[in-house]
Each structure stands twice: as structure tokens, then as C-alpha cells.
Design a protein around this motif. Sequence first.
Motif, PDB file in Angstrom:
ATOM      1  N   ARG A 215      59.750  44.516  35.880  1.00  0.00           N
ATOM      2  CA  ARG A 215      59.373  45.149  34.533  1.00  0.00           C
ATOM      3  C   ARG A 215      57.600  44.305  34.034  1.00  0.00           C
ATOM      4  NH1 ARG A 215      62.529  45.927  31.228  1.00  0.00           N
ATOM      5  NH2 ARG A 215      63.403  48.232  32.159  1.00  0.00           N
ATOM      6  N   GLY A 216      58.194  43.134  33.518  1.00  0.00           N
ATOM      7  CA  GLY A 216      57.246  41.950  32.837  1.00  0.00           C
ATOM      8  C   GLY A 216      56.223  41.285  34.094  1.00  0.00           C
ATOM      9  N   ARG A 217      56.869  41.318  35.275  1.00  0.00           N
ATOM     10  CA  ARG A 217      55.870  41.238  35.995  1.00  0.00           C
ATOM     11  C   ARG A 217      55.176  42.712  36.152  1.00  0.00           C
ATOM     12  NH1 ARG A 217      54.993  42.885  40.605  1.00  0.00           N
ATOM     13  NH2 ARG A 217      57.761  44.247  40.224  1.00  0.00           N
ATOM     14  N   LYS A 218      55.500  43.600  36.807  1.00  0.00           N
ATOM     15  CA  LYS A 218      54.036  44.388  36.451  1.00  0.00           C
ATOM     16  C   LYS A 218      53.493  44.309  34.857  1.00  0.00           C
ATOM     17  CE  LYS A 218      57.606  47.322  39.546  1.00  0.00           C
ATOM     18  NZ  LYS A 218      58.383  49.350  39.251  1.00  0.00           N
ATOM     19  N   VAL A 219      54.010  44.261  34.022  1.00  0.00           N
ATOM     20  CA  VAL A 219      52.761  44.346  33.188  1.00  0.00           C
ATOM     21  C   VAL A 219      51.672  43.210  33.252  1.00  0.00           C
ATOM     22  CG1 VAL A 219      52.959  44.161  30.721  1.00  0.00           C
ATOM     23  CG2 VAL A 219      54.636  45.081  31.617  1.00  0.00           C
ATOM     24  N   ALA A 220      52.339  41.516  33.688  1.00  0.00           N
ATOM     25  CA  ALA A 220      51.566  41.211  33.611  1.00  0.00           C
ATOM     26  C   ALA A 220      51.018  41.354  34.487  1.00  0.00           C
ATOM     27  CB  ALA A 220      52.498  39.739  33.945  1.00  0.00           C
ATOM     28  N   GLU A 221      51.008  41.838  35.663  1.00  0.00           N
ATOM     29  CA  GLU A 221      49.466  42.030  37.471  1.00  0.00           C
ATOM     30  C   GLU A 221      49.022  42.956  36.258  1.00  0.00           C
ATOM     31  OE1 GLU A 221      52.167  43.571  40.610  1.00  0.00           O
ATOM     32  OE2 GLU A 221      52.707  41.659  40.261  1.00  0.00           O
ATOM     33  N   ALA A 222      49.173  44.290  35.510  1.00  0.00           N
ATOM     34  CA  ALA A 222      48.839  45.530  34.995  1.00  0.00           C
ATOM     35  C   ALA A 222      47.338  44.661  34.443  1.00  0.00           C
ATOM     36  CB  ALA A 222      48.895  46.478  34.789  1.00  0.00           C
ATOM     37  N   LEU A 223      47.643  43.378  33.308  1.00  0.00           N
ATOM     38  CA  LEU A 223      46.967  43.219  32.857  1.00  0.00           C
ATOM     39  C   LEU A 223      45.760  42.543  33.164  1.00  0.00           C
ATOM     40  CD1 LEU A 223      46.214  43.030  29.633  1.00  0.00           C
ATOM     41  CD2 LEU A 223      47.682  41.213  29.686  1.00  0.00           C
ATOM     42  N   ILE A 224      46.326  41.386  34.472  1.00  0.00           N
ATOM     43  CA  ILE A 224      45.536  41.116  35.173  1.00  0.00           C
ATOM     44  C   ILE A 224      44.374  41.809  35.281  1.00  0.00           C
ATOM     45  CG2 ILE A 224      44.964  39.507  36.489  1.00  0.00           C
ATOM     46  CD1 ILE A 224      47.622  37.536  35.409  1.00  0.00           C
ATOM     47  N   GLN A 225      44.956  42.695  35.995  1.00  0.00           N
ATOM     48  CA  GLN A 225      44.258  43.621  36.867  1.00  0.00           C
ATOM     49  C   GLN A 225      43.142  44.744  35.915  1.00  0.00           C
ATOM     50  OE1 GLN A 225      47.221  45.274  38.825  1.00  0.00           O
ATOM     51  NE2 GLN A 225      46.762  45.160  40.416  1.00  0.00           N
ATOM     52  N   ALA A 226      43.563  44.753  34.541  1.00  0.00           N
ATOM     53  CA  ALA A 226      43.205  45.532  34.109  1.00  0.00           C
ATOM     54  C   ALA A 226      41.661  45.016  33.409  1.00  0.00           C
ATOM     55  CB  ALA A 226      43.562  46.232  32.490  1.00  0.00           C
ATOM     56  N   VAL A 227      41.896  43.785  33.537  1.00  0.00           N
ATOM     57  CA  VAL A 227      40.590  42.515  32.548  1.00  0.00           C
ATOM     58  C   VAL A 227      39.542  42.585  34.243  1.00  0.00           C
ATOM     59  CG1 VAL A 227      39.980  40.621  32.226  1.00  0.00           C
ATOM     60  CG2 VAL A 227      42.173  40.898  31.520  1.00  0.00           C
ATOM     61  N   VAL A 228      40.330  42.627  34.773  1.00  0.00           N
ATOM     62  CA  VAL A 228      39.126  42.298  36.187  1.00  0.00           C
ATOM     63  C   VAL A 228      38.350  43.532  36.559  1.00  0.00           C
ATOM     64  CG1 VAL A 228      39.003  41.381  38.187  1.00  0.00           C
ATOM     65  CG2 VAL A 228      40.477  40.067  37.065  1.00  0.00           C
ATOM     66  N   GLY A 229      39.201  44.860  36.306  1.00  0.00           N
ATOM     67  CA  GLY A 229      38.146  45.842  36.682  1.00  0.00           C
ATOM     68  C   GLY A 229      37.621  46.208  35.630  1.00  0.00           C
ATOM     69  N   SER A 230      38.090  45.186  34.509  1.00  0.00           N
ATOM     70  CA  SER A 230      36.351  46.071  33.298  1.00  0.00           C
ATOM     71  C   SER A 230      35.433  45.297  34.343  1.00  0.00           C
ATOM     72  CB  SER A 230      36.988  45.459  32.569  1.00  0.00           C
ATOM     73  OG  SER A 230      37.273  44.392  31.931  1.00  0.00           O
ATOM     74  N   TRP A 231      35.884  43.421  34.235  1.00  0.00           N
ATOM     75  CA  TRP A 231      34.255  42.811  35.115  1.00  0.00           C
ATOM     76  C   TRP A 231      33.886  43.255  35.518  1.00  0.00           C
ATOM     77  CZ3 TRP A 231      37.636  37.009  34.947  1.00  0.00           C
ATOM     78  CH2 TRP A 231      37.863  36.869  33.567  1.00  0.00           C
ATOM     79  N   GLU A 232      34.857  43.535  36.588  1.00  0.00           N
ATOM     80  CA  GLU A 232      34.156  44.530  38.072  1.00  0.00           C
ATOM     81  C   GLU A 232      33.200  45.456  37.113  1.00  0.00           C
ATOM     82  OE1 GLU A 232      36.667  44.688  40.914  1.00  0.00           O
ATOM     83  OE2 GLU A 232      36.389  42.869  41.899  1.00  0.00           O
ATOM     84  N   GLU A 233      33.117  46.219  36.698  1.00  0.00           N
ATOM     85  CA  GLU A 233      32.223  47.823  36.289  1.00  0.00           C
ATOM     86  C   GLU A 233      31.108  46.842  35.392  1.00  0.00           C
ATOM     87  OE1 GLU A 233      34.098  51.170  35.071  1.00  0.00           O
ATOM     88  OE2 GLU A 233      34.969  50.972  37.031  1.00  0.00           O
TER      89      GLU A 233
END
Length: 256
Positions: A215-233
Motif C-alpha cells: 500500500r505504501g508503495r502505491k501511495v509513493a508511486e501515485a505521489l510521484i506521478q501526481a507531481v510529474v503529471g502537474s509538471w507535464e501540464e
Amino acid sequence: MGSQAPDPDLPPIHVLVTGFGPFRDTPRNPSFLIARSLPPTLSTSTPSSRPIHIHAHPTPIPVSYAAVRELLPALLFPAPKLPISKAPKPNFDLTLLIGVAPSRSDYSFETQARRDGYSKEDVRGRTWEGDRLWERAYKAPEMLGTGVRKGEVWRRWREGLLDIPLRLSTDAGHYLCEFIYYTGLVEYWRRDPEGERPVLFLHVPKGLEAEDIDRGRKVAEALIQAVVGSWEEGGKNKEETVKENVKDEDRRWVGS
């Protein structure tokens, strides 16, 4: 949150992830177990997806003020051969620091860290109270915040994890978790006070079972993806004011 296959023609985003070692009544620290469980590559949910390369630090960070002060700056930036204002680019595009909050049952995205007042003893029996390097040598502010778009990252992170308790927090505990967070933030600030500070801190619960780490891995992955997604927009350098999801009782725990 859906994902896109990485575009091989786009430059990868390199992410450093760290976790802590044992302390107090925590002989096994889930933060390090989560960090080392991350896959070497992630993708984002945007059409112009860039590959995300995860670089998990191979050993746990000691719960020691002196060790953090020595180790983290060397991880973030090459050793300067020029004046600090002309130092080379950082070693990573994004840094995610992970620590455990033993009294918590949710996952907290910490948004800021304090410079002073670290009076709790670390695993070596030392405090950092009275140290004035950041204040006197760097002229650093009493508080520094992450440079990512908090509101946008929070929205994206939460949308992808509706079944997991998440929190946006302004109090990182005033112990080693907050100390390492400020250490990372100030390394960017002292090079360019108006520049980027792509450093995040994630607090995780104390669970050590396989499902807890997954569960912690999924949370960390999602946080990283959220940041990168915000950058890419197109919002890498914009900060936002958001309503912090933090209660008074959350300000009384100590994590690392």
C-alpha cells in the motif's frame, strides 16, 4: 489513475527516494522498506508521458541529525568546484523523502519544514538545538515549503487513491523527518532563493506486513506521478495556496 507507456524519445525524469533506518521503538522502519520496493521505472497518466526513473537509496538514512546534514546534500548536488551560485544542476529532477509516523493511520504529504528548534534526541543521543549554520551562513528563512504545486498535486494524488486515507499536512513533526525535509529544501534555496525546490516528504504509518508495504508503495508511486503529471501540464514553478487538511491533534505526534 490510468497510465501511459513512456515515450522513448522524451528525456526521463530522475527521482531520488530515501527511507529512514531504525529508531526508538521502531527496529524496522517501513519507510525504507517502501522506498526499496519501488520499481525502477514508472509512467504518468498524461498523453505526452515521460519515463520516470526511480533511484531508491540503497541503504536507510540514519536517524541522526549529523548523518542527515552530511549525507543528503551530497546526494542532491555534485560537489561544487565553483562558487555555490554557479554550482552544477542537481543530480535528480525530484526527491521524495519518506519517514514513518508511528501514531498515524494515514499517509501525509508534508508541505513545509522548520529551520530551528530540533530539541529531541536522535539515535546517537544528540539534538540539533542551537545550531545556526542555516541561519547565519545561508541566511535561510525560518520556514521553507516544497516548490511543487501543492493544490494540483494533492488533487491528482487523491483522485488516484480514493480508498486510502491521505492527508495534506503543514506539520512534519519537528524531528528527523522535518529536519531532513528542511535539509533538502535549503540546498535548493541557498543556490537560488527564487528557484525550484522539487523536494517532497511523505509520512507513512508504522505497518510492516506485506500489504502495508505494498500500500505504501502505491501511495509513493501515485505521489510521484501526481507531481510529474502537474509538471507535464505546464505548472512546474507555480506555487498555490490551498486549504491544509490538518487537525490540531495531528500536530502532537513525532515521526521519523
